[in-house]
Design a protein around this motif. Structure first.
Motif, PDB file in Angstrom:
ATOM      1  N   SER A 124       0.818  -1.252   0.087  1.00 19.22           N
ATOM      2  CA  SER A 124      -0.019  -0.021   0.028  1.00 19.22           C
ATOM      3  C   SER A 124       0.869   1.254  -0.157  1.00 19.22           C
ATOM      4  O   SER A 124       0.446   2.167  -0.552  1.00 19.22           O
ATOM      5  CB  SER A 124      -0.947  -0.105   1.224  1.00 19.22           C
ATOM      6  N   VAL A 125       1.955   1.203   0.954  1.00 22.25           N
ATOM      7  CA  VAL A 125       2.788   2.416   0.975  1.00 22.25           C
ATOM      8  C   VAL A 125       4.054   2.683   0.082  1.00 22.25           C
ATOM      9  O   VAL A 125       4.720   3.432  -0.020  1.00 22.25           O
ATOM     10  CB  VAL A 125       3.028   2.564   2.294  1.00 22.25           C
ATOM     11  N   GLY A 126       4.286   1.353  -0.915  1.00 21.17           N
ATOM     12  CA  GLY A 126       5.237   1.562  -1.760  1.00 21.17           C
ATOM     13  C   GLY A 126       6.665   0.960  -1.285  1.00 21.17           C
ATOM     14  O   GLY A 126       7.680   1.342  -1.833  1.00 21.17           O
ATOM     15  N   LEU A 127       6.690   0.377  -0.161  1.00 17.39           N
ATOM     16  CA  LEU A 127       7.977  -0.160   0.305  1.00 17.39           C
ATOM     17  C   LEU A 127       8.093  -1.651  -0.021  1.00 17.39           C
ATOM     18  O   LEU A 127       9.071  -2.240   0.285  1.00 17.39           O
ATOM     19  CB  LEU A 127       7.811  -0.295   1.892  1.00 17.39           C
ATOM     20  N   PHE A 128       7.043  -2.269  -0.857  1.00 20.79           N
ATOM     21  CA  PHE A 128       7.475  -3.709  -1.249  1.00 20.79           C
ATOM     22  C   PHE A 128       8.643  -3.650  -2.335  1.00 20.79           C
ATOM     23  O   PHE A 128       8.725  -2.642  -3.036  1.00 20.79           O
ATOM     24  CB  PHE A 128       6.158  -4.327  -2.042  1.00 20.79           C
ATOM     25  N   ASP A 129       9.707  -4.496  -1.971  1.00 22.89           N
ATOM     26  CA  ASP A 129      10.566  -4.800  -2.969  1.00 22.89           C
ATOM     27  C   ASP A 129      11.798  -3.711  -2.817  1.00 22.89           C
ATOM     28  O   ASP A 129      12.182  -3.214  -3.804  1.00 22.89           O
ATOM     29  CB  ASP A 129      10.234  -5.102  -4.407  1.00 22.89           C
ATOM     30  N   THR A 130      11.788  -3.283  -1.782  1.00 24.77           N
ATOM     31  CA  THR A 130      12.775  -1.906  -1.188  1.00 24.77           C
ATOM     32  C   THR A 130      13.608  -2.689  -0.432  1.00 24.77           C
ATOM     33  O   THR A 130      13.379  -3.338   0.582  1.00 24.77           O
ATOM     34  CB  THR A 130      12.268  -0.802  -0.890  1.00 24.77           C
ATOM     35  N   HIS A 131      15.061  -2.161   0.100  1.00 24.75           N
ATOM     36  CA  HIS A 131      16.007  -2.503   1.021  1.00 24.75           C
ATOM     37  C   HIS A 131      15.391  -2.001   2.282  1.00 24.75           C
ATOM     38  O   HIS A 131      15.576  -2.823   3.360  1.00 24.75           O
ATOM     39  CB  HIS A 131      17.365  -2.175   0.606  1.00 24.75           C
ATOM     40  N   ILE A 132      14.938  -0.793   2.343  1.00 24.89           N
ATOM     41  CA  ILE A 132      14.565   0.018   3.601  1.00 24.89           C
ATOM     42  C   ILE A 132      13.403  -0.927   4.174  1.00 24.89           C
ATOM     43  O   ILE A 132      13.262  -1.012   5.273  1.00 24.89           O
ATOM     44  CB  ILE A 132      14.367   1.374   3.344  1.00 24.89           C
ATOM     45  N   GLY A 133      12.715  -1.463   3.399  1.00 23.23           N
ATOM     46  CA  GLY A 133      11.478  -2.198   3.588  1.00 23.23           C
ATOM     47  C   GLY A 133      11.792  -3.471   4.423  1.00 23.23           C
ATOM     48  O   GLY A 133      11.206  -3.927   5.716  1.00 23.23           O
ATOM     49  N   VAL A 134      12.643  -4.047   4.027  1.00 24.68           N
ATOM     50  CA  VAL A 134      13.120  -5.246   4.760  1.00 24.68           C
ATOM     51  C   VAL A 134      13.963  -4.991   6.093  1.00 24.68           C
ATOM     52  O   VAL A 134      13.870  -5.922   7.009  1.00 24.68           O
ATOM     53  CB  VAL A 134      14.299  -6.137   3.766  1.00 24.68           C
ATOM     54  N   ALA A 135      14.654  -3.961   6.047  1.00 30.84           N
ATOM     55  CA  ALA A 135      15.368  -3.411   7.108  1.00 30.84           C
ATOM     56  C   ALA A 135      14.508  -3.002   8.237  1.00 30.84           C
ATOM     57  O   ALA A 135      14.700  -3.421   9.376  1.00 30.84           O
ATOM     58  CB  ALA A 135      16.443  -2.213   6.835  1.00 30.84           C
TER      59      ALA A 135
END
Length: 266
Positions: A124-135
């Protein structure tokens, strides 16, 4: 140390190192030799498995992605956990014991429990498939553990040091950075080691919350399984390269970890 203890320790060390030795030898063999039979040494050394990893962008970007989000997770976790642990070690407030225990209960939950909430939220917020999202996802587990470890080290520092620094005119940020943090550097080293260890080996969240751009090396390693079988040589070479960052981290924090165990804080 008597002979029996020396023999027992030697057998134990050989038992621990045998899988690593076997993995290393497999990485220098081709698949036909690996599947051909039992051998303790490669008949013909080959570096093709390593060349496959170093020349294929999918492979080496997997390592870079993992290193990137693990480093982010370590920075974020320590930045959040250091002041939180200081508050728990120096101040008493209503519900502090319950809050401290609640933080630990988060660490007891398996990552699978939070898969669906994280996936829907990140999509929903655009963090999917991002490094900061996993962190950030790994912070859910690492921050409570870091607070718990750091609080033990901070409680071992006498409060008189804080009071003396304030009498000498130190502001809190200056005291915290220049005096307090050097006193607990062993605790920070131990905490960084455990943060790295969890985030580096965690697969479920990292694989579910990424697809291409931030895909970790553990997920890339599943590419060796195909309809034609498993590429054992490349898989072994990838395993060897995956161990190396952990060895480097252990080398740098080995003294801090030893002190942490000696002080009974870990």
């Amino acid at each position: 140390m008597n002979k029996k203890k020396t023999l027992g320790l030697s057998v134990y060390i050989i038992f621990l190192l045998l899988p690593i030795y076997w993995l290393l030898m497999m990485s220098f063999k081709d698949n036909s030799e690996i599947l051909g039979g039992l051998s303790f040494w490669p008949d013909t050394f080959t570096f093709d498995n390593y060349m496959t990893i170093f020349t294929d962008p999918t492979w080496y970007t997997g390592y870079l992605n993992s290193i990137y989000y693990v480093a982010l997770n370590m920075i974020i976790t320590l930045t959040v956990a250091l002041p939180a642990a200081y508050a728990f070690s120096r101040y008493n407030f209503m519900g502090d014991k319950h809050l401290f225990f609640w933080l630990l209960t988060n660490r007891m939950s398996p990552p699978a429990v939070f898969l669906l909430p994280f996936f829907q939220l990140y999509s929903s917020v655009g963090l999917f498939d991002t490094h900061i999202g996993v962190a950030l996802a790994h912070c859910l587990f690492n921050v409570p553990l870091a607070v718990w470890i750091l609080e033990g080290f901070m409680s071992g520092v006498p409060r008189e040091i804080d009071e003396t620094a304030y009498i000498d005119g130190y502001t809190f940020p200056k005291f915290f950075v220049k005096i307090f943090l050097p006193l607990i550097r062993s605790g920070i080293g131990v905490t960084a080691f455990f943060i790295f260890m969890f985030s580096w080996v965690e697969l479920l969240l990292a694989r579910t919350l990424t697809s291409v751009d931030a895909k970790p090396i553990a997920a890339v390693m599943t590419r060796t399984v195909s309809a034609s079988g498993i590429d054992w040589g490349v898989l072994a070479a990838a395993g060897v390269l995956t161990i190396l960052p952990g060895v480097v981290v252990i080398w740098f924090v080995r003294n801090h970890v030893a002190k942490g165990f000696a002080l009974g804080r870990v």
